[in-house]
Design a protein around this motif. Structure first.
Motif, short mmCIF file in Angstrom:
data_model
loop_
_atom_site.label_atom_id
_atom_site.label_comp_id
_atom_site.label_asym_id
_atom_site.label_seq_id
_atom_site.Cartn_x
_atom_site.Cartn_y
_atom_site.Cartn_z
N VAL A 306 0.88 -0.80 -0.27
CA VAL A 306 0.10 0.33 -0.09
C VAL A 306 0.63 1.36 -0.21
CG1 VAL A 306 -2.02 1.39 1.12
CG2 VAL A 306 -1.61 -1.48 0.85
N LEU A 307 1.04 2.24 -0.88
CA LEU A 307 1.40 3.35 -1.10
C LEU A 307 0.27 4.62 -0.33
CD1 LEU A 307 2.09 3.15 -5.14
CD2 LEU A 307 3.77 2.32 -2.68
N TYR A 308 0.70 5.39 0.53
CA TYR A 308 0.18 6.34 1.43
C TYR A 308 0.52 7.26 1.23
CZ TYR A 308 -1.59 2.51 4.35
OH TYR A 308 -2.34 0.96 4.74
N GLN A 309 -0.12 8.48 0.93
CA GLN A 309 0.92 10.23 0.57
C GLN A 309 -0.05 11.18 0.90
OE1 GLN A 309 1.68 10.28 -3.40
NE2 GLN A 309 2.66 11.92 -3.55
N ILE A 310 0.63 11.57 1.60
CA ILE A 310 -0.30 13.72 1.75
C ILE A 310 1.07 14.27 1.36
CG2 ILE A 310 1.58 13.34 3.69
CD1 ILE A 310 -1.96 15.25 4.83
N SER A 311 -0.53 15.08 0.36
CA SER A 311 0.38 16.22 -1.05
C SER A 311 0.20 17.47 -0.62
CB SER A 311 0.41 15.77 -2.06
OG SER A 311 0.46 14.11 -2.34
N PHE A 312 0.63 19.12 -1.15
CA PHE A 312 0.52 19.60 -1.63
C PHE A 312 -0.03 19.60 -2.54
CE2 PHE A 312 1.39 24.29 -2.88
CZ PHE A 312 -0.04 24.81 -2.72
N GLY A 313 -0.72 20.50 -3.61
CA GLY A 313 -1.17 20.51 -5.31
C GLY A 313 -1.60 21.56 -5.90
N MET A 314 -1.76 21.67 -7.25
CA MET A 314 -1.34 22.91 -7.46
C MET A 314 -2.49 22.19 -9.28
SD MET A 314 0.53 26.39 -8.72
CE MET A 314 0.09 27.29 -6.93
N HIS A 315 -3.75 23.02 -9.23
CA HIS A 315 -3.58 23.18 -10.81
C HIS A 315 -3.52 24.24 -11.94
CE1 HIS A 315 -6.93 20.02 -10.02
NE2 HIS A 315 -8.19 21.13 -8.58
N PHE A 316 -3.02 23.82 -12.56
CA PHE A 316 -2.04 24.31 -13.42
C PHE A 316 -3.22 25.19 -14.77
CE2 PHE A 316 1.17 21.17 -12.22
CZ PHE A 316 1.63 22.92 -11.58
#
Length: 316
Positions: A306-316
């Protein structure tokens, strides 16, 4: 000895993967070039296609206004199981300890370690789906993982006795337990998923996805002191394609930014492993008979992670 891929070969493979991904993105984006409105993200200016604009320009416009990315912390957690370790063809002293020919070692197995690293993702909304469907590619630095054994192989000698003594009893070999870690290997974890978002204008946007991951491994190294008594064995790992199931949610922020929680299950694949050219030292027998030539030991690992990820993102 362990076979290593050269840095040039690895760079070429990564460049090839990048070119293939770019070609796929261009192909998908080209389907939208006839549309008058590329449907940008909220607060972005719509781009009107022009008859005089080149195909490449239209494609770049679509990608620019319909893509997104995120960067955060990625946790790789392994949950797989495996068959028993199998001695493929014991001869000589090893046959006295394990039995002649091939034999299973009960209550043993192989496994992989866990790790935490940075993880990135690039996404592109698919044309003519009103942003309900997107293609995502997850990327991360090469993962350095431990190749491990499990069960009795960790803390019990796999060959505690061999031969027969003068009175008919077995002779202790003195071969110690292996311990948990046999060596290390590196893995490139790119995976491709198609993601469906049922809601595209809400503050919270949950999604589900399905896709595939190529379980590519390289730079395999056996560094266990018991197995390296008479030189380093070689480690082989097969490279199957695994299936990926995905759950996650975006939490929209101002200025086209968002927070993301993402969980991917990776499974549906068997990884075959083999440690070859194994020669171990028996403190009681080797001074007289020399090293115990075990040959090779193999197992089949039922890959589940299992790959767990918490991220900050941006729409371009």
């Amino acid at each position: 000895m362990t076979r290593h891929h050269s840095p040039t070969a690895r760079l070429a493979a990564r460049m090839g993967s990048g070119l293939a991904l770019g070609a796929l993105a261009l192909g998908l984006a080209s389907q939208a070039t006839a549309a008058e409105d590329y449907r940008p993200q909220p607060d972005q200016t719509p781009i009107q296609s022009s008859k005089n604009e080149s195909f490449f320009g239209k494609t770049m416009d679509y990608i620019e206004n319909n893509s997104y990315g995120r960067l955060g912390v990625l946790r790789f957690q392994y949950y797989g199981s495996s068959s028993n370790l199998h001695v493929d063809n014991a001869t000589g002293l090893a046959a006295q300890a394990f039995g002649p020919g091939g034999s299973d070692l009960p209550h043993t197995g192989s496994s992989a370690g866990n790790t935490t690293t940075l993880g990135a993702m690039i996404g592109l909304y698919l044309p003519k789906t009103n942003h309900h469907l997107a293609m995502e590619v997850q990327l991360a630095p090469p993962l350095k993982l431990d190749f491990q054994v499990s069960g009795d192989a960790v803390d019990q000698s796999l060959a505690p006795t061999a031969l027969n003594g003068a009175n008919g009893g077995s002779i202790p070999t003195g071969v110690p337990p292996l311990g948990k870690n046999l060596g290390t290997f590196k893995a490139l974890p790119p995976n491709f998923t198609i993601v469906y978002r049922p809601w595209t204008h809400t503050l919270v946007q949950p999604y589900v996805g399905v896709g595939a991951m190529y379980l590519y491994t390289y730079d395999k190294d056996v560094n266990n002191k018991v197995l390296n008594a008479y030189g380093e064995p070689s480690l082989y790992l097969s490279k199957p394609v695994a299936c990926v199931g995905q759950l996650g949610s975006d939490f929209n922020l101002p200025n086209n930014m968002f927070l993301n929680l993402d969980v991917k299950y990776v499974g549906c694949a068997d990884v075959k492993s083999r440690v070859s050219n194994i020669k171990v030292n028996s403190p009681t027998l080797s001074p007289t008979f020399g090293p115990v030539d075990v040959g090779s030991v193999s197992s089949t690992n039922h890959f589940r992670a299992v790959l767990y990820q918490i991220s900050f993102g941006m729409h371009f």
